[in-house]
Scaffold this motif. Structure first.
Motif, PDB file in Angstrom:
ATOM      1  N   LEU A   5      14.907  42.150  27.883  1.00 21.56           N
ATOM      2  CA  LEU A   5      14.056  42.958  27.004  1.00 21.56           C
ATOM      3  C   LEU A   5      14.812  43.399  25.759  1.00 21.56           C
ATOM      4  N   LYS A   6      16.091  43.725  25.915  1.00 26.11           N
ATOM      5  CA  LYS A   6      16.891  44.094  24.759  1.00 26.11           C
ATOM      6  C   LYS A   6      17.039  42.900  23.815  1.00 26.11           C
ATOM      7  N   GLU A   7      17.212  41.717  24.379  1.00 24.79           N
ATOM      8  CA  GLU A   7      17.298  40.507  23.563  1.00 24.79           C
ATOM      9  C   GLU A   7      15.997  40.287  22.798  1.00 24.79           C
ATOM     10  N   ALA A   8      14.873  40.544  23.446  1.00 23.34           N
ATOM     11  CA  ALA A   8      13.571  40.362  22.801  1.00 23.34           C
ATOM     12  C   ALA A   8      13.392  41.372  21.665  1.00 23.34           C
ATOM     13  N   GLU A   9      13.806  42.615  21.887  1.00 23.01           N
ATOM     14  CA  GLU A   9      13.703  43.635  20.845  1.00 23.01           C
ATOM     15  C   GLU A   9      14.605  43.301  19.656  1.00 23.01           C
ATOM     16  N   ASN A  10      15.806  42.796  19.959  1.00 20.94           N
ATOM     17  CA  ASN A  10      16.723  42.405  18.879  1.00 20.94           C
ATOM     18  C   ASN A  10      16.146  41.249  18.059  1.00 20.94           C
ATOM     19  N   LYS A  11      15.483  40.338  18.734  1.00 18.67           N
ATOM     20  CA  LYS A  11      14.835  39.227  18.050  1.00 18.67           C
ATOM     21  C   LYS A  11      13.775  39.740  17.078  1.00 18.67           C
ATOM     22  N   ALA A  12      12.985  40.726  17.534  1.00 15.50           N
ATOM     23  CA  ALA A  12      11.948  41.313  16.674  1.00 15.50           C
ATOM     24  C   ALA A  12      12.568  42.041  15.480  1.00 15.50           C
ATOM     25  N   ALA A  13      13.687  42.736  15.710  1.00 12.16           N
ATOM     26  CA  ALA A  13      14.353  43.460  14.625  1.00 12.16           C
ATOM     27  C   ALA A  13      14.825  42.492  13.541  1.00 12.16           C
ATOM     28  N   ILE A  14      15.357  41.369  13.942  1.00 10.19           N
ATOM     29  CA  ILE A  14      15.829  40.368  12.978  1.00 10.19           C
ATOM     30  C   ILE A  14      14.654  39.818  12.172  1.00 10.19           C
ATOM     31  N   LEU A  15      13.559  39.503  12.850  1.00  8.89           N
ATOM     32  CA  LEU A  15      12.384  38.952  12.167  1.00  8.89           C
ATOM     33  C   LEU A  15      11.820  39.920  11.135  1.00  8.89           C
ATOM     34  N   TYR A  16      11.842  41.223  11.459  1.00 13.12           N
ATOM     35  CA  TYR A  16      11.239  42.228  10.585  1.00 13.12           C
ATOM     36  C   TYR A  16      12.258  42.927   9.680  1.00 13.12           C
ATOM     37  N   HIS A  17      13.497  42.449   9.674  1.00 13.98           N
ATOM     38  CA  HIS A  17      14.548  43.011   8.812  1.00 13.98           C
ATOM     39  C   HIS A  17      14.743  44.506   9.080  1.00 13.98           C
ATOM     40  N   ALA A  18      14.717  44.875  10.351  1.00 12.68           N
ATOM     41  CA  ALA A  18      14.921  46.270  10.757  1.00 12.68           C
ATOM     42  C   ALA A  18      16.295  46.412  11.407  1.00 12.68           C
ATOM     43  N   GLN A  19      16.841  47.617  11.339  1.00  8.65           N
ATOM     44  CA  GLN A  19      18.126  47.853  11.989  1.00  8.65           C
ATOM     45  C   GLN A  19      17.975  47.970  13.504  1.00  8.65           C
ATOM     46  N   GLU A  20      16.836  48.475  13.941  1.00 12.95           N
ATOM     47  CA  GLU A  20      16.604  48.665  15.381  1.00 12.95           C
ATOM     48  C   GLU A  20      15.103  48.617  15.652  1.00 12.95           C
ATOM     49  N   THR A  21      14.704  47.940  16.717  1.00 14.87           N
ATOM     50  CA  THR A  21      13.286  47.787  17.053  1.00 14.87           C
ATOM     51  C   THR A  21      13.077  48.036  18.535  1.00 14.87           C
ATOM     52  N   SER A  22      12.001  48.723  18.862  1.00 16.88           N
ATOM     53  CA  SER A  22      11.632  48.957  20.267  1.00 16.88           C
ATOM     54  C   SER A  22      10.222  48.446  20.520  1.00 16.88           C
ATOM     55  N   PHE A  23      10.017  47.876  21.703  1.00 14.83           N
ATOM     56  CA  PHE A  23       8.688  47.447  22.126  1.00 14.83           C
ATOM     57  C   PHE A  23       7.838  48.664  22.478  1.00 14.83           C
ATOM     58  N   LEU A  24       6.552  48.589  22.142  1.00 15.47           N
ATOM     59  CA  LEU A  24       5.592  49.629  22.498  1.00 15.47           C
ATOM     60  C   LEU A  24       4.475  48.998  23.324  1.00 15.47           C
ATOM     61  N   VAL A  25       4.240  49.520  24.513  1.00 17.77           N
ATOM     62  CA  VAL A  25       3.149  48.999  25.346  1.00 17.77           C
ATOM     63  C   VAL A  25       1.970  49.960  25.389  1.00 17.77           C
ATOM     64  N   ASN A  26       2.064  51.060  24.664  1.00 15.31           N
ATOM     65  CA  ASN A  26       0.950  51.999  24.539  1.00 15.31           C
ATOM     66  C   ASN A  26       0.391  51.961  23.112  1.00 15.31           C
ATOM     67  N   GLY A  27       0.530  50.811  22.446  1.00 15.57           N
ATOM     68  CA  GLY A  27       0.005  50.637  21.111  1.00 15.57           C
ATOM     69  C   GLY A  27       0.796  51.378  20.054  1.00 15.57           C
ATOM     70  N   SER A  28       0.334  51.245  18.812  1.00 15.28           N
ATOM     71  CA  SER A  28       0.987  51.949  17.706  1.00 15.28           C
ATOM     72  C   SER A  28       0.899  53.460  17.878  1.00 15.28           C
ATOM     73  N   THR A  29      -0.099  53.913  18.591  1.00 14.11           N
ATOM     74  CA  THR A  29      -0.279  55.358  18.785  1.00 14.11           C
ATOM     75  C   THR A  29       0.972  56.024  19.320  1.00 14.11           C
ATOM     76  N   VAL A  30       1.596  55.433  20.340  1.00 11.69           N
ATOM     77  CA  VAL A  30       2.781  56.076  20.923  1.00 11.69           C
ATOM     78  C   VAL A  30       3.954  56.024  19.945  1.00 11.69           C
ATOM     79  N   GLY A  31       4.002  55.004  19.106  1.00 16.38           N
ATOM     80  CA  GLY A  31       5.047  54.937  18.096  1.00 16.38           C
ATOM     81  C   GLY A  31       4.882  56.013  17.049  1.00 16.38           C
ATOM     82  N   ILE A  32       3.642  56.228  16.618  1.00 13.16           N
ATOM     83  CA  ILE A  32       3.363  57.265  15.619  1.00 13.16           C
ATOM     84  C   ILE A  32       3.644  58.651  16.182  1.00 13.16           C
ATOM     85  N   LEU A  33       3.182  58.913  17.396  1.00 12.41           N
ATOM     86  CA  LEU A  33       3.448  60.212  18.031  1.00 12.41           C
ATOM     87  C   LEU A  33       4.946  60.470  18.128  1.00 12.41           C
ATOM     88  N   SER A  34       5.700  59.478  18.570  1.00 12.99           N
ATOM     89  CA  SER A  34       7.143  59.646  18.766  1.00 12.99           C
ATOM     90  C   SER A  34       7.871  59.797  17.439  1.00 12.99           C
TER      91      SER A  34
END
Length: 481
Positions: free
Chosen positions: A57-86
């Motif tokens: 899962l960490k490898e998958a998140e790192n892959k997403a971070a590289i694709l989106y030019h982000a320093q750090e990326t986390s998977f969200l399984v509760n939609g964007s809502t949980v990302g916005i709240l956090s």
């Protein structure tokens, strides 16, 4: 290296028997339903743990971070809502001021309530001709930050539900000069940055926190999203702490596999599928520019994946047009607004689907031009009637958290229910919004204006469902002001 889906598929073909959750035990014959039971597991040996990811899962998140030019990326399984709240709660302390664009999604308002924040609103420009909320201007953000010292974070939505894009780089420059983090709800822009036909994503433009809904515009399962974190202004540790609290402790491996497969697809075949899609989309948009009565609406900075078809001046409403496309042509659009409909496209679209929509719109345009339609408007449904669909500006008397305190901890505060026609001047204790897009027109603690009451009455007359209030056609307000 295998992605998560491939690992799950391989595991489903082994003789391992699970004396663990979930209760279906990967027994596909139990319910006789075509659901992915065989790859639905829990945190078992070799499959990592989303809340403490250090493997696949960490490898998958790192892959997403590289694709989106982000320093750090986390998977969200509760939609964007949980990302916005956090993100909002992680960047603020209880009782802080926060600057948000008034057209933010309701989840931003919920975060404000949960942390007892004091919101300051920046209103997007309103395009009268298109009847669309436009971009947030960096100059407006700068002015409000100067007028309201102590603001802890800034939140904007770009692109909007309708596809309007703000100048994120200019806004980030403004917030960073004051050492304030910028949170961008880019839920509808998960496809940004993968083809020159679309804007870059907000990580590239300097946003501190960016939230993407993969499922909205990319081939991923519903409820899947990403949160990206950059720089040092946002407290990443605190944000991740809220993710641990607010996300389910049993994240779906089916959803996470869908995200990993999506990222693999973009990584390996993104150029190919986006080129095919954008050529097809541009051809369609050019064809729709030939419409005579209907109109393909655009603004200065716009996400061209969104097709906004304006019916303004035709004598019919967006809702009527939406229903005609649904019932007669079997085309299910994303949403209807007062004077337009919205069709969302993506790399998942086919030429057949796009041709069907183009043909239907051209046929309806011809019928409207020749006045051969048989629409029967209900009361208040005439598209020609003058209504201002811009976001109403209401006076804030209390924060939403203060309203809650008044109702739950003060014996002197009670509520009464009023019809919208009689609600002007009263202080709301409920939200009121049309969903989609889920932007509150009235927030608890605000004094209801005549414009807001009239706008909501208009939406109801047009056949829209106004959500939030306990009772249809009414709003609960503070009885004692």
């Amino acid at each position: 290296m295998m992605n998560l889906y491939e690992m799950l598929k391989n595991y489903s073909n082994t003789d391992y028997y699970g004396f663990h959750m979930p209760g279906h035990k990967r027994n596909e014959n139990l319910t006789n339903c075509d659901l992915p039971y065989s790859i639905d597991i829990t945190e078992i040996e070799g499959f990592d743990d989303l809340h403490h990811a250090d493997g696949i899962l960490k490898e998958a998140e790192n892959k997403a971070a590289i694709l989106y030019h982000a320093q750090e990326t986390s998977f969200l399984v509760n939609g964007s809502t949980v990302g916005i709240l956090s993100a909002v709660m992680g960047c603020t302390l209880r009782g802080d001021k926060i600057l948000i664009s008034r057209n933010c999604h309701k989840s931003v308002y919920h975060a404000i309530y949960m942390n007892g924040l004091k919101p300051v609103y920046v209103y997007p420009r309103f395009y009268e001709e298109e009847e669309l909320n436009g971009p947030v201007e960096a100059s407006d953000v700068e002015e409000l930050l100067c007028q309201n010292p102590g603001i802890r974070a800034v939140v904007i939505t770009s692109p909007t539900y309708d596809g309007v894009v703000s100048d994120v780089k200019a806004i980030a420059d403004v917030t960073h000069r004051k050492n304030i983090p910028l949170i961008v709800d880019e839920a509808h822009g998960a496809h940004f940055g993968f083809h020159s036909y679309f804007p870059q994503n907000s990580n590239v433009y300097g946003a501190d926190i960016v939230i993407h809904s993969l499922h909205k515009t990319l081939p991923s399962l519903t409820q899947t999203a990403l949160i990206h974190m950059n720089g040092s202004l946002a407290d990443r540790k605190k944000i991740k702490g809220y993710l641990h609290m607010l996300q389910t402790s049993s994240p779906s491996y089916v959803l996470m596999a869908g995200m990993d497969v999506c990222m693999d697809l973009i990584s390996k075949r993104g150029s190919e599928i986006f080129e095919t899609y954008t050529v097809m989309l541009e051809k369609m948009r050019n064809s729709l520019k030939e419409l005579k009565i209907l109109r393909l609406a655009e603004t200065e900075s716009y996400d061209k994946s969104k097709l906004v078809i304006s019916v303004k001046g035709t004598g019919i409403s967006g809702r009527q047009f939406y229903e005609k496309l649904l019932n007669q042509y079997h085309l299910q659009l994303e949403m209807a607004a007062g004077s337009y409909v919205l069709a969302m496209t993506s790399v998942g679209d086919t030429q057949e689907g796009m041709s069907r929509l183009t043909s239907a719109l051209k046929e309806m345009d011809f019928l409207l031009d020749k006045k051969m339609t048989e629409f029967e408007p209900k009361a208040g449904e005439q598209g020609k009637s003058k209504v201002n669909f811009s976001l109403p500006k209401l006076r804030k008397i209390y924060t939403s958290a203060e309203v809650d305190d008044l109702l739950n901890h003060s014996s002197g505060s009670k509520v009464i229910s009023l019809q919208w026609q009689n609600a002007e001047g009263w202080i709301s204790t409920e939200y009121a919004y049309v969903y989609p897009p889920g932007t509150p027109l009235v927030v608890p603690g605000e004094e209801i204006s005549r414009e807001a009451a009239e706008l909501i009455c208009k939406y109801e007359a047009l056949g829209f469902s106004v959500e939030g209030p306990e009772r249809k056609g009414r709003i609960e307000v503070l009885a004692n002001g």
